[in-house]
Scaffold this active site. Structure first.
Site, mmCIF file in Angstrom:
data_model
loop_
_atom_site.group_PDB
_atom_site.id
_atom_site.type_symbol
_atom_site.label_atom_id
_atom_site.label_comp_id
_atom_site.label_asym_id
_atom_site.label_seq_id
_atom_site.Cartn_x
_atom_site.Cartn_y
_atom_site.Cartn_z
ATOM 1 N N CYS A 112 0.838 -1.193 0.000
ATOM 2 C CA CYS A 112 0.000 0.000 0.000
ATOM 3 C C CYS A 112 0.876 1.248 0.000
ATOM 4 C CB CYS A 112 -0.893 -0.032 1.241
ATOM 5 S SG CYS A 112 -1.720 1.516 1.614
ATOM 6 N N GLU A 113 0.581 2.173 -0.886
ATOM 7 C CA GLU A 113 1.399 3.381 -0.975
ATOM 8 C C GLU A 113 1.153 4.346 0.178
ATOM 9 O OE1 GLU A 113 -1.169 6.273 -3.928
ATOM 10 O OE2 GLU A 113 0.157 4.797 -4.831
ATOM 11 N N HIS A 114 0.112 4.120 0.954
ATOM 12 C CA HIS A 114 -0.194 5.022 2.068
ATOM 13 C C HIS A 114 0.589 4.681 3.331
ATOM 14 C CE1 HIS A 114 -4.235 5.369 -0.190
ATOM 15 N NE2 HIS A 114 -3.406 6.312 -0.583
ATOM 16 N N HIS A 115 0.786 3.375 3.600
ATOM 17 C CA HIS A 115 1.476 2.973 4.822
ATOM 18 C C HIS A 115 2.687 2.084 4.536
ATOM 19 C CE1 HIS A 115 -2.789 3.682 6.050
ATOM 20 N NE2 HIS A 115 -2.205 4.316 7.048
ATOM 21 N N GLN A 148 -5.053 -0.673 -4.575
ATOM 22 C CA GLN A 148 -5.663 -1.781 -5.312
ATOM 23 C C GLN A 148 -6.448 -1.272 -6.515
ATOM 24 O OE1 GLN A 148 -7.579 -4.778 -2.897
ATOM 25 N NE2 GLN A 148 -8.899 -5.424 -4.578
ATOM 26 N N HIS A 184 -5.708 -6.334 3.058
ATOM 27 C CA HIS A 184 -4.744 -5.258 3.269
ATOM 28 C C HIS A 184 -4.306 -5.261 4.733
ATOM 29 C CE1 HIS A 184 -5.492 -2.899 -0.575
ATOM 30 N NE2 HIS A 184 -6.418 -3.848 -0.605
ATOM 31 N N CYS A 242 -2.680 -3.045 6.224
ATOM 32 C CA CYS A 242 -2.859 -1.730 6.848
ATOM 33 C C CYS A 242 -4.243 -1.607 7.474
ATOM 34 C CB CYS A 242 -2.618 -0.605 5.834
ATOM 35 S SG CYS A 242 -3.697 -0.646 4.394
#
Length: 222
Positions: A110-113, A151, A179, A181
Site C-alpha cells: 500500500c502506498e499510504h502505509h 488496489q 490489506h 494496513c
C-alpha cells in the site's frame, strides 16, 4: 506531463492511465537515485526512531537485508509492462470466446502505509487475431504489483495494459485482496477482503458477459 492513452472504447476521462505506466519502466537508466549506503543509513534512522539500537548485534545487518528485500519487493519499477506482453501467437483456429486466467496470486504494498496487501487476480480478455502466453498475464500482474500501489490503481493498470497492447474485444479484471494496513493496524479487522473490477469493451457493454466472467471466477458453470 505524461501523455495519456485514451480508452479504446469511450471510457470516461477518469479511466485514463498515463502511457508511461504501461509502456515504460518507472526507473530510467540515467535517473539520479540515492546510493545503497544512503538507503541503509535511512534504515538505521528508522530503527533509531522506533527506539531501537541499530548497533546491537541482532540489527547490525538489518539495514543491508532490508535494502536487499526492497530491491526484490519493488522490482516492478524496473520492469516494462508493454515488453511483458510483446510476444503473441496467431494460431488460434478461429477461437472467438474469452480467455480467463483466474487465481493469480499476488502481493503488493500500500502506498499510504508501505504495508503489504495480497490476494488473487482474475483476468479475462477476448482476442481478435492473436493471443498472449498465459504466464505473461501473471508476469504483468507482478510488474505492477511490485510497486507501491492502491488496489484500485493496480486494477486499472492491468486492464489498460492489456487493452492497449493486445487490443482485444474486451478485458475483465477482478482483484480480491486483504490489506494489512487494515487487518494488523488501525481498525484491525483480520480477514476483510477488498474487491475491485475493471471492464472494457464487450465486458463493459454486455452485462451477460460480465456475469459469465464472474460466474467462471467463482467456479460456477458458464
Amino acid at each position: 506531463m505524461d501523455a495519456v492513452i485514451k480508452p479504446l472504447r469511450g471510457l470516461s476521462d477518469k479511466s485514463e492511465v498515463p502511457a508511461s505506466e504501461i509502456q515504460e519502466a518507472v526507473v530510467k537508466p540515467d535517473q539520479p537515485r540515492p546510493s545503497r549506503d544512503e538507503a541503509e543509513g535511512a534504515v538505521k534512522t528508522l530503527l533509531a526512531y522506533i527506539g531501537e539500537n541499530p548497533q546491537r548485534e541482532g540489527l547490525l545487518d538489518t539495514p543491508r537485508r532490508m535494502v536487499e528485500a526492497y530491491d526484490e519487493l519493488f522490482q516492478g519499477y524496473h520492469q516494462c509492462p508493454a515488453e511483458v506482453l510483446n510476444r503473441t501467437f496467431g494460431e488460434t483456429a478461429g477461437y472467438d470466446d474469452f480467455v480467463l486466467v483466474r487465481d493469480i496470486e499476488f502481493h503488493s504494498h500500500c502506498e499510504h502505509h508501505v504495508m503489504p496487501f495480497y490476494g488473487k487476480a482474475h483476468i479475462a480478455y477476448t482476442p481478435i487475431d492473436r493471443v498472449v502466453g498465459l504466464s505473461k498475464l501473471a508476469r504483468l500482474v507482478d510488474a505492477f504489483a511490485h510497486r507501491l500501489q492502491t488496489q484500485e490503481h493496480l486494477t486499472a493498470q492491468i486492464a489498460a495494459a492489456i487493452d492497449k497492447v493486445l487490443q482485444p474485444r474486451g478485458v475483465a479484471v477482478l482483484l480480491e485482496a486483504e490489506h494489512t494496513c487494515m487487518s494488523v493496524r488501525g481498525i484491525a479487522k483480520v480477514g476483510a477482503k477488498t474487491m475491485t473490477t475493471r471492464f472494457t469493451g464487450m465486458f463493459r457493454d454486455n452485462p451477460d458477459e460480465q456475469a459469465r466472467f464472474l460466474n467462471m471466477v467463482r467456479g460456477l458453470a458458464a
